[in-house]
Design a protein around this motif. Structure first.
Motif, PDB file in Angstrom:
ATOM      1  N   GLU A   1       0.838  -1.208   0.000  1.00  0.00           N
ATOM      2  CA  GLU A   1       0.000   0.000   0.000  1.00  0.00           C
ATOM      3  C   GLU A   1       0.867   1.251   0.000  1.00  0.00           C
ATOM      4  O   GLU A   1       0.563   2.224  -0.709  1.00  0.00           O
ATOM      5  CB  GLU A   1      -0.933  -0.020   1.204  1.00  0.00           C
ATOM      6  CG  GLU A   1      -2.020  -1.089   1.116  1.00  0.00           C
ATOM      7  CD  GLU A   1      -2.797  -1.261   2.413  1.00  0.00           C
ATOM      8  OE1 GLU A   1      -2.557  -0.500   3.373  1.00  0.00           O
ATOM      9  OE2 GLU A   1      -3.641  -2.159   2.458  1.00  0.00           O
ATOM     10  N   ALA A   2       1.931   1.245   0.780  1.00  0.00           N
ATOM     11  CA  ALA A   2       2.825   2.407   0.833  1.00  0.00           C
ATOM     12  C   ALA A   2       3.495   2.631  -0.525  1.00  0.00           C
ATOM     13  O   ALA A   2       3.619   3.773  -0.984  1.00  0.00           O
ATOM     14  CB  ALA A   2       3.878   2.218   1.921  1.00  0.00           C
ATOM     15  N   ILE A   3       3.901   1.556  -1.163  1.00  0.00           N
ATOM     16  CA  ILE A   3       4.536   1.668  -2.480  1.00  0.00           C
ATOM     17  C   ILE A   3       3.536   2.204  -3.501  1.00  0.00           C
ATOM     18  O   ILE A   3       3.882   3.049  -4.343  1.00  0.00           O
ATOM     19  CB  ILE A   3       5.130   0.318  -2.918  1.00  0.00           C
ATOM     20  CG1 ILE A   3       6.353  -0.007  -2.062  1.00  0.00           C
ATOM     21  CG2 ILE A   3       5.497   0.319  -4.397  1.00  0.00           C
ATOM     22  CD1 ILE A   3       6.873  -1.424  -2.207  1.00  0.00           C
ATOM     23  N   GLU A   4       2.295   1.742  -3.426  1.00  0.00           N
ATOM     24  CA  GLU A   4       1.269   2.244  -4.346  1.00  0.00           C
ATOM     25  C   GLU A   4       1.053   3.748  -4.148  1.00  0.00           C
ATOM     26  O   GLU A   4       0.910   4.490  -5.121  1.00  0.00           O
ATOM     27  CB  GLU A   4      -0.037   1.481  -4.144  1.00  0.00           C
ATOM     28  CG  GLU A   4       0.014   0.052  -4.674  1.00  0.00           C
ATOM     29  CD  GLU A   4      -1.207  -0.776  -4.297  1.00  0.00           C
ATOM     30  OE1 GLU A   4      -2.028  -0.319  -3.473  1.00  0.00           O
ATOM     31  OE2 GLU A   4      -1.320  -1.896  -4.828  1.00  0.00           O
ATOM     32  N   ARG A   5       1.038   4.198  -2.884  1.00  0.00           N
ATOM     33  CA  ARG A   5       0.898   5.640  -2.625  1.00  0.00           C
ATOM     34  C   ARG A   5       2.096   6.402  -3.172  1.00  0.00           C
ATOM     35  O   ARG A   5       1.944   7.490  -3.749  1.00  0.00           O
ATOM     36  CB  ARG A   5       0.743   5.900  -1.126  1.00  0.00           C
ATOM     37  CG  ARG A   5      -0.643   5.570  -0.586  1.00  0.00           C
ATOM     38  CD  ARG A   5      -0.853   6.092   0.822  1.00  0.00           C
ATOM     39  NE  ARG A   5       0.166   5.673   1.769  1.00  0.00           N
ATOM     40  CZ  ARG A   5       0.138   4.534   2.464  1.00  0.00           C
ATOM     41  NH1 ARG A   5      -0.868   3.699   2.316  1.00  0.00           N
ATOM     42  NH2 ARG A   5       1.108   4.249   3.305  1.00  0.00           N
ATOM     43  N   LEU A   6       3.290   5.853  -3.004  1.00  0.00           N
ATOM     44  CA  LEU A   6       4.482   6.510  -3.532  1.00  0.00           C
ATOM     45  C   LEU A   6       4.423   6.634  -5.052  1.00  0.00           C
ATOM     46  O   LEU A   6       4.787   7.671  -5.608  1.00  0.00           O
ATOM     47  CB  LEU A   6       5.742   5.735  -3.123  1.00  0.00           C
ATOM     48  CG  LEU A   6       6.178   5.875  -1.669  1.00  0.00           C
ATOM     49  CD1 LEU A   6       7.308   4.893  -1.359  1.00  0.00           C
ATOM     50  CD2 LEU A   6       6.606   7.287  -1.369  1.00  0.00           C
ATOM     51  N   ILE A   7       3.961   5.589  -5.709  1.00  0.00           N
ATOM     52  CA  ILE A   7       3.850   5.623  -7.172  1.00  0.00           C
ATOM     53  C   ILE A   7       2.832   6.684  -7.597  1.00  0.00           C
ATOM     54  O   ILE A   7       3.087   7.461  -8.512  1.00  0.00           O
ATOM     55  CB  ILE A   7       3.472   4.230  -7.720  1.00  0.00           C
ATOM     56  CG1 ILE A   7       4.656   3.270  -7.550  1.00  0.00           C
ATOM     57  CG2 ILE A   7       3.052   4.312  -9.187  1.00  0.00           C
ATOM     58  CD1 ILE A   7       4.317   1.811  -7.805  1.00  0.00           C
ATOM     59  N   GLU A   8       1.680   6.712  -6.913  1.00  0.00           N
ATOM     60  CA  GLU A   8       0.670   7.724  -7.233  1.00  0.00           C
ATOM     61  C   GLU A   8       1.233   9.133  -7.037  1.00  0.00           C
ATOM     62  O   GLU A   8       1.009  10.020  -7.867  1.00  0.00           O
ATOM     63  CB  GLU A   8      -0.561   7.527  -6.358  1.00  0.00           C
ATOM     64  CG  GLU A   8      -1.385   6.296  -6.709  1.00  0.00           C
ATOM     65  CD  GLU A   8      -2.507   6.031  -5.715  1.00  0.00           C
ATOM     66  OE1 GLU A   8      -2.712   6.852  -4.787  1.00  0.00           O
ATOM     67  OE2 GLU A   8      -3.166   4.994  -5.852  1.00  0.00           O
TER      68      GLU A   8
END
Length: 74
Positions: A33-40
């Protein structure tokens, strides 16, 4: 070690392994989830960078135009 002790030891190890596996799964989900937020956020930053670059180019053109008009009148 008799059968009962051996079985209990095995059950305890399996319980510990299951708890460790669940903990790793939870950590992996949180990290995903943290990686997905970083990508966004990275994509949003790239969009903003493009917008700023375009506005900078427009401003440069406007300044160049105004300087050329001013230079022609002097």
């Amino acid at each position: 070690m008799n059968n009962s002790n051996s079985q209990r030891w095995t059950d305890e190890r399996l319980d510990a392994l299951a708890a460790s596996t669940q903990s790793l799964l939870s950590a992996t989900e949180s990290n995903t989830e943290a990686i997905e937020r970083l990508i966004e956020n990275q994509l949003a930053m790239q969009t903003l960078h493009g917008q700023v670059a375009e506005q900078t180019l427009q401003l440069k053109r406007a300044v160049d135009y105004l300087l050329s008009k001013d230079g022609g009148q002097s």
